[in-house]
Scaffold this motif. Structure first.
Motif, mmCIF file in Angstrom:
data_model
loop_
_atom_site.group_PDB
_atom_site.id
_atom_site.type_symbol
_atom_site.label_atom_id
_atom_site.label_comp_id
_atom_site.label_asym_id
_atom_site.label_seq_id
_atom_site.Cartn_x
_atom_site.Cartn_y
_atom_site.Cartn_z
ATOM 1 N N ASP A 130 0.830 -1.204 0.000
ATOM 2 C CA ASP A 130 0.000 0.000 0.000
ATOM 3 C C ASP A 130 0.865 1.254 0.000
ATOM 4 O O ASP A 130 1.668 1.452 0.919
ATOM 5 C CB ASP A 130 -0.893 -0.022 1.245
ATOM 6 C CG ASP A 130 -1.970 1.045 1.200
ATOM 7 O OD1 ASP A 130 -1.873 1.971 0.366
ATOM 8 O OD2 ASP A 130 -2.919 0.954 2.015
ATOM 9 N N GLU A 133 0.839 3.313 3.088
ATOM 10 C CA GLU A 133 1.664 2.804 4.196
ATOM 11 C C GLU A 133 3.137 2.813 3.824
ATOM 12 O O GLU A 133 3.941 2.100 4.415
ATOM 13 C CB GLU A 133 1.222 1.389 4.563
ATOM 14 C CG GLU A 133 -0.229 1.317 5.047
ATOM 15 C CD GLU A 133 -0.675 -0.105 5.328
ATOM 16 O OE1 GLU A 133 0.106 -1.044 5.029
ATOM 17 O OE2 GLU A 133 -1.788 -0.276 5.847
ATOM 18 N N ARG A 136 5.319 -0.469 3.071
ATOM 19 C CA ARG A 136 5.886 -1.360 4.088
ATOM 20 C C ARG A 136 5.338 -2.770 3.913
ATOM 21 O O ARG A 136 4.188 -2.965 3.534
ATOM 22 C CB ARG A 136 5.584 -0.839 5.497
ATOM 23 C CG ARG A 136 6.383 0.405 5.871
ATOM 24 C CD ARG A 136 6.232 0.706 7.359
ATOM 25 N NE ARG A 136 4.858 1.010 7.708
ATOM 26 C CZ ARG A 136 4.315 2.225 7.659
ATOM 27 N NH1 ARG A 136 5.049 3.256 7.273
ATOM 28 N NH2 ARG A 136 3.058 2.419 8.002
#
Length: 360
Positions: A130, A133, A136
């Motif tokens: 994602d 994110e 990660r």
């Protein structure tokens, strides 16, 4: 969470896995699209390559190069397979691992691993990280019954460096874990010795294959030299799928030279300078309106999100600059661009022109 199967039928929206940065480069364009360092070749590398040209009448003998690479990584020679660039390693894996039932590729990453699997007839599943994110990675995202997992570290194109512990957690009996470390030698960090988060020296992880390249830092893309590190029995299976004498004598000479202590020390110094240039590029890009640098870049390139990137990329070409489009990487889209790290003067000129384009 179960990975979502990728469609096995090409669609209009399916990324072009065969597109690479060299396709962006053209006459008269300043190259920020290809992640190969361009610098004068040091004598310790140029001299053995040149000397090898006198041995071209003989078939290549890889024993010295294999032993040198093995010594660098603290492994026996049987745990090294020399290849014609890292990309050949992905082809060998796809062709030799015929019994794989559920191959999974973690994206966004270099597209050749999936392209090679598909060309060999495998049905590939994708785990998409994602961007919200910062790309990660959570090992729990990979299906427990996946028997082949491929992931990059640091990952191209995101420049994310995943914790080695997270990748090591994927290893298990009955699974082949392929970690693409083509850019591991670019990840120097202040106060951290060696290559942070590399698994190249790990001999205790079942099924681990580490893919390495010597073409990036040393500007050897045209020579084609890389290698795989892993269990001797597994590498023997891959070697059986490799053409005879796949690595040329000059490429073997380069591999031997690049495994020397002199080369390793030079790599560390280059990586430290690259880190400073990378931070400078990321800061300059982050200061531009509408430009978001993804995550915390850790390699020789920076990924940016920029609405209208398709038009911006074309305008940059008209001004003499080539950058890498992002929409050919699964998990990205048309508003992403990858920019190679260059020296500060080049970065300053590039970001000034990009600022002019964005203001207009």
């Amino acid at each position: 969470m179960r990975a979502q199967p990728a469609s096995t039928t090409p669609t209009r929206d399916e990324p072009d896995l065969g597109h690479h940065g060299d396709a962006e480069v053209g006459d008269g364009l300043i190259d920020l699209a290809v992640n190969v360092r361009r610098a004068p070749m040091p004598d310790w590398l140029a001299e053995p390559i040149t000397a090898a040209l006198g041995d071209l009448a003989a078939y290549p003998d890889n024993r010295a190069a294999r032993a040198a690479v093995a010594a660098r990584h603290g492994r026996p020679p049987e745990e090294v397979l020399l290849t014609a660039g890292a990309a050949e390693g992905f082809v060998l894996l796809a062709r030799a691992l015929t019994g794989v039932r559920r191959p999974v590729v973690v994206h966004p990453q270099f597209t050749e691993p999936e392209a090679a699997l598909r060309a060999a007839g495998h049905d590939v599943e994708r785990v998409l990280l994602d961007p919200a994110e910062d790309f990660r990675f959570d090992p729990a995202r990979v299906p427990a019954d996946a028997d082949l997992v491929m992931i990059g570290n640091p990952t191209n194109p995101t420049s994310v460096l995943h914790p080695a512990a997270d990748l090591a957690a994927l290893a298990r009996p009955g699974r082949v874990l392929v970690v693409d470390e083509a850019f591991a030698d670019t990840t120097a960090m202040p106060g951290v010795p060696g290559e942070p988060e590399s698994l190249a020296a790990r001999r205790d992880l079942p099924g681990l294959v580490v893919v390495r390249s010597l073409t990036k830092t040393w500007g050897l893309a045209g020579l084609r030299i890389g290698y795989l590190l892993g269990d001797a029995a597994l590498l023997a299976r891959l070697a059986a799928a490799q053409p005879l004498w796949a690595v040329s004598t000059p490429a073997l000479a380069a591999a031997t030279a690049c495994a020397s202590p002199v080369a390793v020390a030079a790599e560390r110094a280059i990586a430290a300078g690259l880190a400073a240039d990378r931070d400078h590029l990321a800061a300059r890009l982050s200061a531009l309106p509408g430009v978001r640098v993804a995550g915390r870049p850790a390699s020789a390139f920076v990924l940016v999100h920029l609405p209208g990137a398709v038009e911006v990329r074309q305008l940059l070409r008209e001004r003499g600059w080539a950058v890498r489009r992002g929409d050919t990487f699964p998990g990205l889209g048309p508003d992403w661009l990858r920019v190679a790290v260059r020296d500060r003067d080049t970065t300053d000129t590039f970001t000034a022109i990009l600022a002019e384009i964005l203001e207009a």
